[in-house]
Design a protein around this motif. Structure first.
Motif, PDB file in Angstrom:
ATOM      1  N   ARG A 142       0.759  -0.740  -0.299  1.00  0.00           N
ATOM      2  CA  ARG A 142      -0.080   0.153   0.445  1.00  0.00           C
ATOM      3  C   ARG A 142       0.723   1.237   0.147  1.00  0.00           C
ATOM      4  NH1 ARG A 142      -3.152  -1.373   5.939  1.00  0.00           N
ATOM      5  NH2 ARG A 142      -2.734  -2.795   5.082  1.00  0.00           N
ATOM      6  N   ALA A 143       0.542   2.039  -1.051  1.00  0.00           N
ATOM      7  CA  ALA A 143       1.450   3.627  -0.883  1.00  0.00           C
ATOM      8  C   ALA A 143       1.081   4.691   0.177  1.00  0.00           C
ATOM      9  CB  ALA A 143       0.862   4.390  -2.052  1.00  0.00           C
ATOM     10  N   THR A 144      -0.030   4.657   1.470  1.00  0.00           N
ATOM     11  CA  THR A 144      -0.167   5.043   2.648  1.00  0.00           C
ATOM     12  C   THR A 144      -0.236   5.106   3.689  1.00  0.00           C
ATOM     13  OG1 THR A 144      -2.587   3.555   3.409  1.00  0.00           O
ATOM     14  CG2 THR A 144      -2.586   5.629   0.957  1.00  0.00           C
ATOM     15  N   ALA A 145      -0.160   5.421   4.676  1.00  0.00           N
ATOM     16  CA  ALA A 145       0.270   4.973   5.997  1.00  0.00           C
ATOM     17  C   ALA A 145      -0.577   4.568   6.898  1.00  0.00           C
ATOM     18  CB  ALA A 145       0.806   6.581   6.521  1.00  0.00           C
ATOM     19  N   THR A 146      -1.452   4.577   5.837  1.00  0.00           N
ATOM     20  CA  THR A 146      -2.400   3.645   6.904  1.00  0.00           C
ATOM     21  C   THR A 146      -1.798   2.350   7.809  1.00  0.00           C
ATOM     22  OG1 THR A 146      -4.625   4.326   5.908  1.00  0.00           O
ATOM     23  CG2 THR A 146      -5.287   2.784   7.308  1.00  0.00           C
ATOM     24  N   VAL A 147      -2.624   2.028   8.438  1.00  0.00           N
ATOM     25  CA  VAL A 147      -2.071   0.581   9.255  1.00  0.00           C
ATOM     26  C   VAL A 147      -3.246  -0.790   9.726  1.00  0.00           C
ATOM     27  CG1 VAL A 147      -0.979  -0.434  11.689  1.00  0.00           C
ATOM     28  CG2 VAL A 147       0.416   2.067  10.422  1.00  0.00           C
ATOM     29  N   ASP A 148      -3.618  -1.226   9.278  1.00  0.00           N
ATOM     30  CA  ASP A 148      -4.619  -2.290  10.004  1.00  0.00           C
ATOM     31  C   ASP A 148      -4.691  -3.161  11.187  1.00  0.00           C
ATOM     32  OD1 ASP A 148      -5.732  -1.389   7.321  1.00  0.00           O
ATOM     33  OD2 ASP A 148      -5.200  -3.248   6.249  1.00  0.00           O
ATOM     34  N   LEU A 149      -5.408  -3.381  11.887  1.00  0.00           N
ATOM     35  CA  LEU A 149      -4.855  -3.981  13.288  1.00  0.00           C
ATOM     36  C   LEU A 149      -6.031  -4.941  13.136  1.00  0.00           C
ATOM     37  CD1 LEU A 149      -3.691  -4.317  16.143  1.00  0.00           C
ATOM     38  CD2 LEU A 149      -5.564  -2.956  17.079  1.00  0.00           C
ATOM     39  N   VAL A 150      -5.261  -6.035  12.996  1.00  0.00           N
ATOM     40  CA  VAL A 150      -6.407  -7.277  12.383  1.00  0.00           C
ATOM     41  C   VAL A 150      -6.072  -8.263  13.610  1.00  0.00           C
ATOM     42  CG1 VAL A 150      -6.753  -9.548  10.979  1.00  0.00           C
ATOM     43  CG2 VAL A 150      -5.593  -7.868  10.183  1.00  0.00           C
ATOM     44  N   ILE A 151      -7.440  -8.614  14.825  1.00  0.00           N
ATOM     45  CA  ILE A 151      -7.378  -9.230  15.982  1.00  0.00           C
ATOM     46  C   ILE A 151      -7.426 -10.869  15.625  1.00  0.00           C
ATOM     47  CG2 ILE A 151      -9.223  -9.512  17.602  1.00  0.00           C
ATOM     48  CD1 ILE A 151      -7.583  -6.804  17.396  1.00  0.00           C
ATOM     49  N   GLY A 152      -6.722 -11.524  16.354  1.00  0.00           N
ATOM     50  CA  GLY A 152      -6.720 -13.169  15.611  1.00  0.00           C
ATOM     51  C   GLY A 152      -7.424 -13.245  16.489  1.00  0.00           C
ATOM     52  N   PRO A 153      -7.254 -15.346  16.818  1.00  0.00           N
ATOM     53  CA  PRO A 153      -8.108 -15.798  17.472  1.00  0.00           C
ATOM     54  C   PRO A 153      -7.718 -15.862  19.049  1.00  0.00           C
ATOM     55  CG  PRO A 153      -7.440 -17.028  15.559  1.00  0.00           C
ATOM     56  CD  PRO A 153      -6.946 -15.701  15.451  1.00  0.00           C
ATOM     57  N   ASP A 154      -6.384 -16.726  19.065  1.00  0.00           N
ATOM     58  CA  ASP A 154      -5.563 -15.670  20.517  1.00  0.00           C
ATOM     59  C   ASP A 154      -6.328 -14.440  21.357  1.00  0.00           C
ATOM     60  OD1 ASP A 154      -5.395 -18.095  20.064  1.00  0.00           O
ATOM     61  OD2 ASP A 154      -3.221 -18.116  19.546  1.00  0.00           O
ATOM     62  N   PHE A 155      -6.952 -13.475  20.737  1.00  0.00           N
ATOM     63  CA  PHE A 155      -7.039 -11.986  21.421  1.00  0.00           C
ATOM     64  C   PHE A 155      -7.622 -12.258  22.517  1.00  0.00           C
ATOM     65  CE2 PHE A 155      -9.221  -8.072  21.856  1.00  0.00           C
ATOM     66  CZ  PHE A 155      -7.915  -7.346  22.101  1.00  0.00           C
ATOM     67  N   GLN A 156      -7.094 -11.734  23.723  1.00  0.00           N
ATOM     68  CA  GLN A 156      -7.794 -11.813  25.036  1.00  0.00           C
ATOM     69  C   GLN A 156      -7.836 -10.426  25.191  1.00  0.00           C
ATOM     70  OE1 GLN A 156      -8.731 -14.269  26.658  1.00  0.00           O
ATOM     71  NE2 GLN A 156      -8.478 -15.475  25.228  1.00  0.00           N
ATOM     72  N   ALA A 157      -7.358  -9.055  24.824  1.00  0.00           N
ATOM     73  CA  ALA A 157      -6.913  -7.613  25.036  1.00  0.00           C
ATOM     74  C   ALA A 157      -6.198  -7.288  24.615  1.00  0.00           C
ATOM     75  CB  ALA A 157      -7.334  -7.482  27.036  1.00  0.00           C
ATOM     76  N   LEU A 158      -6.147  -5.600  24.845  1.00  0.00           N
ATOM     77  CA  LEU A 158      -4.728  -4.547  24.097  1.00  0.00           C
ATOM     78  C   LEU A 158      -4.523  -4.906  25.770  1.00  0.00           C
ATOM     79  CD1 LEU A 158      -6.969  -2.299  22.396  1.00  0.00           C
ATOM     80  CD2 LEU A 158      -5.765  -4.165  21.662  1.00  0.00           C
ATOM     81  N   ALA A 159      -3.011  -4.427  24.869  1.00  0.00           N
ATOM     82  CA  ALA A 159      -1.966  -3.532  26.267  1.00  0.00           C
ATOM     83  C   ALA A 159      -2.378  -3.380  26.589  1.00  0.00           C
ATOM     84  CB  ALA A 159      -0.769  -3.897  25.602  1.00  0.00           C
ATOM     85  N   THR A 160      -2.425  -2.685  28.451  1.00  0.00           N
ATOM     86  CA  THR A 160      -2.593  -1.229  29.282  1.00  0.00           C
ATOM     87  C   THR A 160      -2.138  -0.823  28.687  1.00  0.00           C
ATOM     88  OG1 THR A 160      -1.501  -1.961  30.686  1.00  0.00           O
ATOM     89  CG2 THR A 160      -3.665  -2.775  30.521  1.00  0.00           C
ATOM     90  N   PRO A 161      -2.195   0.552  28.677  1.00  0.00           N
ATOM     91  CA  PRO A 161      -1.487   2.205  28.871  1.00  0.00           C
ATOM     92  C   PRO A 161      -0.348   2.395  29.724  1.00  0.00           C
ATOM     93  CG  PRO A 161      -3.658   3.031  29.022  1.00  0.00           C
ATOM     94  CD  PRO A 161      -4.007   1.206  29.662  1.00  0.00           C
ATOM     95  N   GLU A 162       0.085   1.535  30.790  1.00  0.00           N
ATOM     96  CA  GLU A 162       0.701   0.975  31.482  1.00  0.00           C
ATOM     97  C   GLU A 162       1.868   0.154  30.960  1.00  0.00           C
ATOM     98  OE1 GLU A 162      -2.444   0.858  32.934  1.00  0.00           O
ATOM     99  OE2 GLU A 162      -3.291   2.905  34.045  1.00  0.00           O
TER     100      GLU A 162
END
Length: 178
Positions: A142-162
């Motif tokens: 892709r030519a843009t700076a856009t990023v795709d975050l694709v959630i997979g089957p082992d996903f539990q939660a995002l990392a906390t801000p800490e």
């Protein structure tokens, strides 16, 4: 009247003991050599540590402002509404989410997910990957700076801000050491 002495004439002493001063000088030279060896080893270790810190800082993800990133969140699992949940959490953290959908590619995603991006989105992808630990990295054309975050089957939660801050803190100190 003549006096005679029974003592032999005075001669130079050849049987002087040279060994103690030589041993002393040898011990002194070895001690000086040991001190200089330690000085050079310490200087080399400091140089190696500084070089390692600079390499760590160069390879580390940058600390970016989330509001400057343009991301898309895709769900590659069978769990409905997961992309909406993750996108809402990312928006609450300041990210600009352009699109929320199921994964439009037929690509099989394993693990917690993957971050897809083009060459212009390398820094943004490395930063976004901090929020999804264990995510794979997929560089596309892709030519843009856009990023795709694709959630997979082992996903539990995002990392906390800490957790994200804890990851970025040593990196900032490594950059300061350079």
């Amino acid at each position: 009247m003549s006096t005679s002495t029974d003592s032999p004439p005075v001669r130079r002493r050849r049987d002087r003991r040279l060994l103690p001063p030589l041993v002393f000088l040898l011990v002194l030279a070895l001690a000086a050599l040991g001190v200089w060896w330690k000085v050079f080893q310490d200087a080399g270790a400091r140089a190696e540590a500084a070089e390692a810190a600079c390499e760590t800082a160069a390879a580390a993800p940058p600390s970016l402002d989330p509001s400057t990133l343009s991301i898309r969140v895709y769900n590659a699992t069978d769990r409905g509404g997961l992309a909406n949940t993750v996108a809402a959490e990312l928006q609450a953290r300041g990210f600009v989410v352009e699109e929320i959908a199921n994964d439009p590619t037929e690509r099989e995603v394993t693990g917690t997910g993957e971050v897809r991006h083009g060459p212009r989105g390398n820094d943004a992808a490395r930063y976004l990957a901090l929020f999804l630990p264990g995510a794979g990295d997929l560089l596309d054309t892709r030519a843009t700076a856009t990023v795709d975050l694709v959630i997979g089957p082992d996903f539990q939660a995002l990392a906390t801000p800490e957790e994200v801050a804890a990851t970025l803190t040593p990196i900032a100190s490594a950059e300061a050491a350079c």
